[in-house]
Design a protein around this motif. Structure first.
Motif, PDB file in Angstrom:
ATOM      1  N   ASP A  34       0.858  -1.178   0.000  1.00  0.00           N
ATOM      2  CA  ASP A  34       0.000   0.000   0.000  1.00  0.00           C
ATOM      3  C   ASP A  34       0.893   1.226   0.000  1.00  0.00           C
ATOM      4  O   ASP A  34       1.266   1.744   1.040  1.00  0.00           O
ATOM      5  CB  ASP A  34      -0.887  -0.023   1.244  1.00  0.00           C
ATOM      6  CG  ASP A  34      -1.905   1.099   1.226  1.00  0.00           C
ATOM      7  OD1 ASP A  34      -2.437   1.417   2.296  1.00  0.00           O
ATOM      8  OD2 ASP A  34      -2.163   1.652   0.139  1.00  0.00           O
ATOM      9  N   THR A  55      -1.921   0.825  -4.539  1.00  0.00           N
ATOM     10  CA  THR A  55      -1.638  -0.548  -4.098  1.00  0.00           C
ATOM     11  C   THR A  55      -1.136  -1.385  -5.267  1.00  0.00           C
ATOM     12  O   THR A  55      -1.552  -1.215  -6.402  1.00  0.00           O
ATOM     13  CB  THR A  55      -2.898  -1.213  -3.519  1.00  0.00           C
ATOM     14  OG1 THR A  55      -3.926  -1.146  -4.493  1.00  0.00           O
ATOM     15  CG2 THR A  55      -3.346  -0.535  -2.263  1.00  0.00           C
ATOM     16  N   TYR A  68      -6.307 -10.752  -3.298  1.00  0.00           N
ATOM     17  CA  TYR A  68      -6.926  -9.441  -3.289  1.00  0.00           C
ATOM     18  C   TYR A  68      -7.485  -9.241  -1.894  1.00  0.00           C
ATOM     19  O   TYR A  68      -8.149 -10.111  -1.351  1.00  0.00           O
ATOM     20  CB  TYR A  68      -8.074  -9.363  -4.316  1.00  0.00           C
ATOM     21  CG  TYR A  68      -8.965  -8.198  -4.028  1.00  0.00           C
ATOM     22  CD1 TYR A  68     -10.116  -8.348  -3.274  1.00  0.00           C
ATOM     23  CD2 TYR A  68      -8.598  -6.914  -4.428  1.00  0.00           C
ATOM     24  CE1 TYR A  68     -10.901  -7.248  -2.953  1.00  0.00           C
ATOM     25  CE2 TYR A  68      -9.370  -5.823  -4.104  1.00  0.00           C
ATOM     26  CZ  TYR A  68     -10.529  -5.999  -3.368  1.00  0.00           C
ATOM     27  OH  TYR A  68     -11.291  -4.914  -3.044  1.00  0.00           O
ATOM     28  N   ASP A  71      -8.847  -6.034   1.081  1.00  0.00           N
ATOM     29  CA  ASP A  71      -9.118  -4.639   1.366  1.00  0.00           C
ATOM     30  C   ASP A  71      -8.097  -4.174   2.404  1.00  0.00           C
ATOM     31  O   ASP A  71      -8.212  -4.490   3.573  1.00  0.00           O
ATOM     32  CB  ASP A  71     -10.541  -4.530   1.925  1.00  0.00           C
ATOM     33  CG  ASP A  71     -11.026  -3.093   1.870  1.00  0.00           C
ATOM     34  OD1 ASP A  71     -12.197  -2.888   2.156  1.00  0.00           O
ATOM     35  OD2 ASP A  71     -10.207  -2.203   1.538  1.00  0.00           O
ATOM     36  N   LYS A 101      -7.468  -1.138   3.147  1.00  0.00           N
ATOM     37  CA  LYS A 101      -7.832   0.138   3.757  1.00  0.00           C
ATOM     38  C   LYS A 101      -8.528  -0.036   5.098  1.00  0.00           C
ATOM     39  O   LYS A 101      -8.336   0.730   6.013  1.00  0.00           O
ATOM     40  CB  LYS A 101      -8.757   0.934   2.823  1.00  0.00           C
ATOM     41  CG  LYS A 101      -8.151   1.235   1.495  1.00  0.00           C
ATOM     42  CD  LYS A 101      -6.940   2.120   1.646  1.00  0.00           C
ATOM     43  CE  LYS A 101      -6.320   2.386   0.302  1.00  0.00           C
ATOM     44  NZ  LYS A 101      -4.907   2.593   0.362  1.00  0.00           N
ATOM     45  N   THR A 102      -9.409  -1.069   5.166  1.00  0.00           N
ATOM     46  CA  THR A 102     -10.183  -1.241   6.407  1.00  0.00           C
ATOM     47  C   THR A 102      -9.276  -1.711   7.516  1.00  0.00           C
ATOM     48  O   THR A 102      -8.683  -2.771   7.435  1.00  0.00           O
ATOM     49  CB  THR A 102     -11.291  -2.289   6.196  1.00  0.00           C
ATOM     50  OG1 THR A 102     -11.897  -2.042   4.945  1.00  0.00           O
ATOM     51  CG2 THR A 102     -12.318  -2.191   7.292  1.00  0.00           C
ATOM     52  N   ASP A 136     -11.766 -11.058   8.940  1.00  0.00           N
ATOM     53  CA  ASP A 136     -10.800 -10.733   7.898  1.00  0.00           C
ATOM     54  C   ASP A 136     -10.842 -11.827   6.829  1.00  0.00           C
ATOM     55  O   ASP A 136     -10.858 -13.012   7.143  1.00  0.00           O
ATOM     56  CB  ASP A 136      -9.406 -10.672   8.529  1.00  0.00           C
ATOM     57  CG  ASP A 136      -8.371 -10.159   7.544  1.00  0.00           C
ATOM     58  OD1 ASP A 136      -7.178 -10.373   7.789  1.00  0.00           O
ATOM     59  OD2 ASP A 136      -8.780  -9.556   6.532  1.00  0.00           O
ATOM     60  N   TYR A 147     -19.404  -5.524  -4.381  1.00  0.00           N
ATOM     61  CA  TYR A 147     -18.518  -6.690  -4.430  1.00  0.00           C
ATOM     62  C   TYR A 147     -18.777  -7.509  -3.187  1.00  0.00           C
ATOM     63  O   TYR A 147     -18.495  -7.061  -2.077  1.00  0.00           O
ATOM     64  CB  TYR A 147     -17.054  -6.257  -4.499  1.00  0.00           C
ATOM     65  CG  TYR A 147     -16.098  -7.423  -4.647  1.00  0.00           C
ATOM     66  CD1 TYR A 147     -15.055  -7.622  -3.757  1.00  0.00           C
ATOM     67  CD2 TYR A 147     -16.257  -8.342  -5.689  1.00  0.00           C
ATOM     68  CE1 TYR A 147     -14.191  -8.693  -3.898  1.00  0.00           C
ATOM     69  CE2 TYR A 147     -15.402  -9.412  -5.829  1.00  0.00           C
ATOM     70  CZ  TYR A 147     -14.367  -9.584  -4.934  1.00  0.00           C
ATOM     71  OH  TYR A 147     -13.513 -10.643  -5.081  1.00  0.00           O
ATOM     72  N   LYS A 205     -12.607  -7.935  -7.751  1.00  0.00           N
ATOM     73  CA  LYS A 205     -12.480  -6.481  -7.833  1.00  0.00           C
ATOM     74  C   LYS A 205     -11.001  -6.104  -7.935  1.00  0.00           C
ATOM     75  O   LYS A 205     -10.200  -6.495  -7.096  1.00  0.00           O
ATOM     76  CB  LYS A 205     -13.088  -5.872  -6.568  1.00  0.00           C
ATOM     77  CG  LYS A 205     -13.024  -4.361  -6.522  1.00  0.00           C
ATOM     78  CD  LYS A 205     -13.717  -3.838  -5.271  1.00  0.00           C
ATOM     79  CE  LYS A 205     -13.461  -2.343  -5.131  1.00  0.00           C
ATOM     80  NZ  LYS A 205     -13.937  -1.825  -3.867  1.00  0.00           N
ATOM     81  N   GLN A 264      -7.403  -4.154  -7.749  1.00  0.00           N
ATOM     82  CA  GLN A 264      -6.810  -3.251  -6.759  1.00  0.00           C
ATOM     83  C   GLN A 264      -6.939  -1.823  -7.239  1.00  0.00           C
ATOM     84  O   GLN A 264      -6.845  -1.555  -8.436  1.00  0.00           O
ATOM     85  CB  GLN A 264      -5.302  -3.562  -6.622  1.00  0.00           C
ATOM     86  CG  GLN A 264      -4.978  -4.895  -5.991  1.00  0.00           C
ATOM     87  CD  GLN A 264      -5.286  -4.958  -4.520  1.00  0.00           C
ATOM     88  OE1 GLN A 264      -5.643  -5.987  -4.013  1.00  0.00           O
ATOM     89  NE2 GLN A 264      -5.168  -3.855  -3.832  1.00  0.00           N
ATOM     90  N   ASP A 322     -11.193   2.098  -7.134  1.00  0.00           N
ATOM     91  CA  ASP A 322     -11.868   3.370  -6.876  1.00  0.00           C
ATOM     92  C   ASP A 322     -11.031   4.566  -7.303  1.00  0.00           C
ATOM     93  O   ASP A 322     -11.552   5.653  -7.466  1.00  0.00           O
ATOM     94  CB  ASP A 322     -12.213   3.472  -5.383  1.00  0.00           C
ATOM     95  CG  ASP A 322     -13.154   2.357  -4.967  1.00  0.00           C
ATOM     96  OD1 ASP A 322     -12.901   1.714  -3.932  1.00  0.00           O
ATOM     97  OD2 ASP A 322     -14.126   2.126  -5.698  1.00  0.00           O
TER      98      ASP A 322
END
Lengths: 857, 128
Positions: free
Chosen positions: A665, A671, A690, A692, A694-695, A815, B57, B86, B88, B91
């Motif tokens: 990141d 990313t 893949y 997330d 950010k969370t 997670d 998603y 989805k 990377q 957005d």
């Protein structure tokens, strides 16, 4: 202006020194070109020309050293240093910073040319070839040196100066920090692109650029041959250089593939990306050129083809430079480099050399000068009156026509026909096929250029489409590789020839058919033509391997030094096999297990290749059971740890290994995902995640329950949680209804709740409700696996309802990662092939040099 | 050399044949309107993400399905279902190229190319 501000900490001397070297390099290149041109007629200029070229070389080294010095000492006041490096960077990546930008990579190319030029000068000293080849070198250097000049002629910008101050760069000239005399004290650079922070970026570009630079040597020889009017002598001199090109450029290209496989997430090593293709194409052509040079050396002839192919290889390198640096590939390539506004210059670079090559081809003075003047007129016309596309199209047609006409008219035709069963005939066919493949790839890769020239909208080909049309050509090529060694020059006895190949072919057929059986048995998604194609290339590649091995052992008696080409051919065939197996049998083991019904869509949307892995769950994936155990943060990198287990003979799961696909990141670059791969001898397991990033998962509140929700329901009612469906199954009690009415009895009621999760596992909760001496005691039950807490706290016997509360644990949205995993069987055959091919070409180079030295001794 | 001429002609002929054949099948860049009118053919659509609409998603349901809305270069907005996970930095994308077909007013894409600004544009120099 800002000239009144005294900036603190800037090192102005460095930029001035560097730029001084840039100007010196350009002027010296210009001067040495002029001198070498004169010295073709009068040799007095020769020693002067050599000195000037050495001066140019010194200047180039000076530029490089200055730039390095600035990088090492973090002179962020300079735009190039600021853009490509920062303070916290690991110094081992310093070389990568040097050539991350276009100016740096042009400099790298210029440097290699200087090295090769000096060596060539030494080798050809005092021969008739020295002056014309060095003149060509010098001309190329003029163009390359101009790429980093950064001066303006009227409205036209020539080159981009790597020594520009950040505050003088047009993008930053008007920014507020300019007003601050102390801006430099706290300024940190932007840093290297995270995708480039690995050892590949340190070794791939220099190798590739050396490969590109080396195509200049055969080109220079071909041009020099026109100048000297000696068309039959340069080939044997250029041959070791052509081999060198094949070796180094080949290694450079294969490094690119290995890098893509190791660090990129598209799941392969060759994406038929326009930038990849435009370096493969010159390589195919230089291989063809080298083979025609061998024919010329052993048997004479092939004059036009040796000239054409040697010239074409270099021109294709220039074209590749144009494609990759001009920004025209913007929409269609993952390699898209920034457009530095050098399109015009790059086009001129390519066209000038095409022009020179064609002009030299024409022998007739009148026609030659007509062509030269005509071309210049077309150029001026387009400069002042527009219609540039049309002018370019017309000029291309004229040049192509001239080339064809020159071939018909000026090149001596062979008197005796080549025998069908001769090595030279089939080597020639092989070279033509290589050229054909190169032409077709160039066509498809140039679709963006064609779109621009003819106002069309063709989109790029898909990887499978490229694979499909290259395959039949590869089959023919590989058969030729198999047969070529056993064919002698001039003539062969047909039956003897076939007999010598029988063993190899037999072996290949046996092994090939056996290995292909899985293709036909298993339920495979491949079309029939694909199956036949894969089988053919497998058998023919094996044939090539065995035939060359046979030749090496039986005919050459295992003499390594003479076996360069056999070894190289074996390597090439192994690469074909490696490519074939790993693309055709690449198995996606992360099969999507959702029951999504896609039948209303066509088969092409049947894309199930990703898998959801929730932390803590163990799920089957291919031959393994995998568990995602959690994420690990190291700096700005997130590693997602996945354990791989296999059941032993008792069914118990045994730990095998852990893979950690990574996502970086980067606050500036966004990313970037990097695969985690496990290498075995017989396969690779390749995974990409893949997630997330950010969370943030707040570990402090993990484990606590959120506030409860109340439910009133009958038996058989359903309650919905975030991760499960709960059914009120039944009630168990130790008293009947009549006894309950007595106030002093002990009443125990248990409600059986059945919770069904998304994978249809069933969990049971048994919260108990107790009434003792009129005191109500609600009971609690927690289903740990689902993170759900139930409290049974009321019965309403009249309505027949019960009341329970449900609370979900924080972080219940556990997670998870979405992972794609592929199994590449026998991919090591590919890497083995690469190494063997490189070795084979190196041995061939050494042998040729040895032969030349022996002849001159 | 005569045999060689035959070979050369065959070789050139094959090259032309390959190119002609593929020209028939090559997809072109287009927009939603043309894709909707030719729903059996595949197209490349270039456009921008519609940030005002939902991006859905749900990997627990199907990790290879991602839905969003795209505004093509002619200004038409349509729902897109991408049959992949989805991507990377989705957005942050500046420009999106989709490869797929239009079916019943939804564009079903089986591949995507993203152009993200942060990798290639020069941001403002940070001076603390």
């Amino acid at each position: 202006m800002t000239s009144s501000i005294e900036y603190v900490g800037e090192h102005i001397w460095a930029g001035k020194l560097g730029y001084g070297f840039v100007v010196l390099s350009f002027v010296a290149a210009l001067l040495s070109f002029v001198c070498f041109c004169f010295s073709t007629k009068r040799s007095e200029y020769l020693s002067f020309a050599r000195i000037i070229f050495k001066l140019h070389a010194l200047a180039v080294v000076g530029i490089a050293v200055t730039l390095f010095f600035m990088l090492l000492n973090h002179f962020f006041e300079y735009q190039y240093i600021w853009q490509h490096s920062n303070k916290s960077m690991d110094m081992k990546f310093i070389l990568s910073c040097f050539w991350e930008g276009q100016e740096g990579s042009f400099l790298l190319w210029t440097f290699w040319n200087v090295v090769l030029g000096l060596i060539l000068n030494r080798v050809l000293k005092n021969t008739e070839w020295e002056a014309p080849t060095m003149a060509v070198f010098a001309l190329v250097q003029i163009f390359l040196a101009s790429m980093i000049l950064g001066i303006y002629i009227g409205d036209y910008k020539i080159g981009t100066n790597p020594f520009l101050l950040l505050r003088e760069h047009e993008q930053y000239r008007n920014m507020p920090f300019i007003q601050n005399p102390n801006y430099l004290l706290k300024l940190d650079g932007r840093g290297l692109n995270p995708l480039l922070m690995n050892y590949w970026m340190t070794i791939h570009p220099p190798t590739l650029f050396l490969g590109f630079a080396s195509t200049l040597v055969p080109f220079a020889f071909a041009i020099a041959a026109f100048w000297n009017k000696k068309f039959n002598e340069w080939q044997k001199l250029a041959l070791p250089w052509a081999y060198f090109s094949v070796c180094v450029l080949g290694i450079g290209i294969l490094m690119g593939g290995a890098w893509a496989y190791e660090a990129l997430s598209f799941g392969g090593f060759w994406a038929w990306d326009p930038v990849e293709n435009s370096s493969l194409v010159p390589w195919l052509v230089i291989v063809a050129a080298a083979h025609t040079m061998i024919i010329n050396k052993n048997k004479g002839g092939s004059l036009f083809t040796t000239h054409f192919l040697s010239i074409a290889a270099f021109l294709l390198v220039l074209y590749s430079t144009f494609l990759t640096r001009s920004g025209i590939l913007g929409n269609s390539s993952v390699h898209a480099f920034t457009d530095l506004g050098m399109t015009g210059q790059l086009v001129m670079y390519v066209l000038t050399f095409v022009f020179i090559s064609v002009a030299l081809l024409i022998h007739d003075e009148l026609i030659k000068y007509s062509y030269i003047i005509g071309s210049l007129l077309i150029w001026f016309f387009s400069l002042f009156y527009g219609h540039q596309k049309l002018a370019l199209e017309i000029w291309c047609v004229i040049s192509a026509g001239m080339t064809f006409w020159a071939y018909i008219k000026y090149f001596p035709k062979e008197k005796d026909e080549e025998a069908l069963y001769s090595r030279e005939f089939w080597m020639f066919v092989g070279s033509l096929i290589l050229l054909l493949i190169a032409m077709v790839i160039t066509y498809f890769t140039s679709l963006p250029v064609i779109n621009k020239l003819f106002d069309l909208k063709y989109a790029q080909l898909k990887v499978q489409e490229y694979n499909d049309f290259i395959l039949p050509f590869a089959v023919v090529l590989v058969i030729l590789i198999a047969c070529g060694q056993f064919l002698k020059y001039k003539k062969n006895n047909a039956s003897a020839f076939f007999k010598s190949l029988m063993i190899s072919f037999g072996l290949a057929l046996v092994f090939g058919l056996t290995a292909s059986i899985p293709l036909y048995l298993n339920e495979s998604k491949l079309e029939t033509y694909n199956k036949i194609g894969y089988t053919s290339i497998l058998i023919t590649s094996l044939f090539a391997v065995f035939a060359n091995l046979d030749y090496m052992l039986r005919v050459l008696k295992g003499h390594i030094r003479k076996s360069g080409s056999s070894i190289a051919h074996i390597g090439f065939a192994l690469i074909m096999i490696g490519v074939l197996i790993s693309t055709s049998k690449k198995i996606t083991i992360s099969k999507n297990t959702t029951k999504q019904n896609l039948s209303e869509l066509s088969k092409e949307f049947d894309n199930q290749k990703s898998m959801l892995l929730t932390q803590g769950d163990t799920v089957p994936m291919g031959p393994y059971m995998v568990t995602y155990t959690g994420r690990e943060k190291v700096g700005i990198d997130y590693y997602f740890k996945v354990d791989y287990l296999t059941p032993d003979k008792n069914g118990k799961l045994e730990y095998q290994f852990t893979l950690k696909p990574k996502i970086q990141d980067n606050p500036i670059m966004g990313t970037a995902a990097e695969p985690g791969t496990k290498h075995f001898l017989d396969k690779d397991i390749y995974t990409v995640a893949y997630a997330d990033v950010k969370t943030q998962i707040d570990s402090a509140s993990l484990g606590k329950f959120k506030p409860p929700t109340n439910f009133v329901g009958h038996v058989k009612d359903t309650i919905f949680a975030g991760n499960a469906i709960i059914v009120i199954d039944s009630l168990r009690t130790n008293v009947n209804e009549t006894e309950y009415k007595k106030s002093d009895s002990l009443l125990e009621v248990t409600v059986i709740l059945k919770a069904y999760d998304s994978k249809e596992h069933v969990y049971t909760a048994r919260p108990k409700y107790i009434i003792k001496n009129n005191t109500q005691i609600p009971g609690e039950y927690i289903i740990e696996e689902l993170g759900l807490k139930f409290v049974f706290w009321k019965i309403n016997p009249e309505e027949g309802t019960i009341e329970i509360t449900m609370s979900e644990r924080v972080g219940n949205s556990k997670d998870f990662i979405v992972m794609e995993a592929h199994l590449f069987p026998f991919i090591n055959v590919l890497w083995l092939g690469c190494i063997i091919m490189a070795l084979g070409t190196a041995i061939a180079i050494l042998e040729r040099i040895h032969q030349i030295r022996r002849r001159h001794a | 050399m005569k045999k060689l001429y035959i070979v050369a002609i065959v070789v050139v002929g094959v090259a032309i044949a390959v190119i002609m054949m593929s020209l028939k099948n090559t997809t072109t860049y287009s927009d939603f309107t043309e894709s909707a009118a030719n729903s059996e053919r595949e197209f490349h659509i270039v456009g921008k993400l519609d940030k005002t609409q939902a991006r859905v998603y749900e990997p627990q349901i199907n990790p290879d399905e991602f839905s969003f809305f795209l505004i093509d270069n002619k200004g038409t907005t349509k729902q897109v279902v991408l049959h992949k996970s989805k991507p990377q930095d989705f957005d942050k994308s500046e420009q999106i190229v989709l490869i797929g077909k239009m079916q019943s007013d939804v564009f079903h894409a089986n591949d995507i190319l993203l152009k993200c600004p942060s990798k290639y544009n020069d941001p403002i120099p940070k001076i603390e």
